[in-house]
Scaffold this active site. Sequence first.
Site, short mmCIF file in Angstrom:
data_model
loop_
_atom_site.label_atom_id
_atom_site.label_comp_id
_atom_site.label_asym_id
_atom_site.label_seq_id
_atom_site.Cartn_x
_atom_site.Cartn_y
_atom_site.Cartn_z
N ASN A 1 0.86 -1.19 0.00
CA ASN A 1 0.00 0.00 0.00
C ASN A 1 0.90 1.25 0.00
OD1 ASN A 1 -1.41 2.29 1.06
ND2 ASN A 1 -3.06 0.93 1.65
N HIS B 1 0.95 6.28 1.75
CA HIS B 1 1.68 7.27 2.55
C HIS B 1 2.85 7.92 1.82
CE1 HIS B 1 -1.15 6.74 5.56
NE2 HIS B 1 -0.82 5.49 5.85
N HIS C 1 -5.63 3.56 -1.65
CA HIS C 1 -6.97 3.86 -1.12
C HIS C 1 -7.35 5.25 -1.62
CE1 HIS C 1 -9.73 4.09 2.71
NE2 HIS C 1 -10.37 4.39 1.58
N ARG D 1 -9.44 7.81 -1.15
CA ARG D 1 -10.42 8.25 -0.15
C ARG D 1 -11.29 9.36 -0.71
NH1 ARG D 1 -8.77 6.41 5.34
NH2 ARG D 1 -10.65 7.50 5.98
N ARG E 1 -7.23 12.70 0.72
CA ARG E 1 -6.16 13.20 1.59
C ARG E 1 -4.77 12.72 1.17
NH1 ARG E 1 -7.22 9.90 7.17
NH2 ARG E 1 -9.32 10.73 6.95
N GLU F 1 -8.67 0.41 -2.92
CA GLU F 1 -9.59 0.41 -1.78
C GLU F 1 -10.52 1.60 -1.93
OE1 GLU F 1 -7.25 0.68 1.75
OE2 GLU F 1 -6.26 -1.23 1.39
N THR G 1 -8.23 3.44 8.33
CA THR G 1 -9.43 2.60 8.37
C THR G 1 -9.56 2.02 9.78
OG1 THR G 1 -8.88 2.04 6.10
CG2 THR G 1 -10.62 0.76 7.13
N GLU H 1 -10.75 -9.75 2.79
CA GLU H 1 -9.52 -9.36 3.48
C GLU H 1 -9.84 -9.27 4.97
OE1 GLU H 1 -7.51 -5.81 2.04
OE2 GLU H 1 -6.48 -5.57 3.97
N HIS I 1 -3.67 -4.79 7.76
CA HIS I 1 -3.86 -3.62 8.62
C HIS I 1 -2.98 -3.74 9.87
CE1 HIS I 1 -5.59 0.01 10.27
NE2 HIS I 1 -5.95 0.23 9.02
N1 PXP Z 1 -5.96 -3.13 4.36
C1 PXP Z 1 -6.88 -2.13 4.38
C2 PXP Z 1 -8.28 -2.44 4.01
C3 PXP Z 1 -6.50 -0.81 4.73
O1 PXP Z 1 -7.43 0.16 4.74
C4 PXP Z 1 -5.15 -0.55 5.04
C5 PXP Z 1 -4.72 0.84 5.38
O2 PXP Z 1 -4.93 1.69 4.33
C6 PXP Z 1 -4.24 -1.63 4.98
C7 PXP Z 1 -4.68 -2.91 4.66
C8 PXP Z 1 -2.80 -1.43 5.27
O3 PXP Z 1 -2.63 -1.07 6.60
P1 PXP Z 1 -1.22 -0.57 7.12
O4 PXP Z 1 -0.94 0.73 6.44
O5 PXP Z 1 -1.42 -0.42 8.59
O6 PXP Z 1 -0.21 -1.62 6.76
#
Ligand code: PXP
Length: 236
Positions: free
Chosen positions: A6, A9, A42, A44, A48, A69, A100, A150, A190
């Site tokens: 992901n 960031h 994601h 959003r 953001r 996402e 999330t 997931e 997550h």
């Molecule tokens: N899975 C989902 C559905 C999420 O919303 C996120 C965060 O955007 C992640 C996985 C990844 O989480 P993390 O950034 O804490 O690794």
Amino acid sequence: MKLSVNIDHIATIRQARMTNEPDPVYAALMAEMGGADGITVHLRQDRRHIQERDVEILRRVIKSRLNMEMAASMEMVKIALKYKPDMCTLVPEAKDEITTSGGLDVIMFSEKIQEVAGNLLAAGISVSLFIDPGIDNIKTCHRLGIRFVELNTGEYAKHSNSSFAALELEKIKKSATYARKLNFTLLAGHGLTYQNIKPIAAITEIEELNIGHSIIANAAFVGLKEAVARMKELLR
Ligand code: PXP
């Protein structure tokens, strides 16, 4: 076990200055060089971090799978149909949350989910639901005709090394076994880090992990390609 990285960031850093660097597209290519099997963003509703421009370019340049996402809304469906990611993961979205904050309430929102998923599936886009571990949630996903789930590892991650984490891990394992029995393709994610990943990586029913923050945080010190490679190593 596969790894989808992901890259939200990277976009968070860019948006902090409303400039054009660092570019999440460049990040995606580096993540692929480090061994990522997929890229997750994601988009959003408040934009953001990831922007539509990112999804548009990522769709054209990455060689692995693109997982977008999104909130379960028809406004987001329109965007998904325009860019056609390989998969859309439906997640709950709250305006003031930092990230999330839990899985989708698939029971309460089953009608909306069915409408959104139906539109995506008709366009050839796979649909995954981000859910908290639990047999009832999996049964509902099955009833809705969903093939990918997931499992939310957020609670496990938040309480790492405590007896609560052990209980949460058991819940994840039970849900994973049940989901595989129903032929789901199983993902999880997550809050996973280099420190807490091992017990999750040992659950053979899980096909892919979705990891963002920890990899991007480590990338600041070792580079993204290396940060991804080190996480991949822990999944072997
Ligand atoms: N899975 C989902 C559905 C999420 O919303 C996120 C965060 O955007 C992640 C996985 C990844 O989480 P993390 O950034 O804490 O690794």
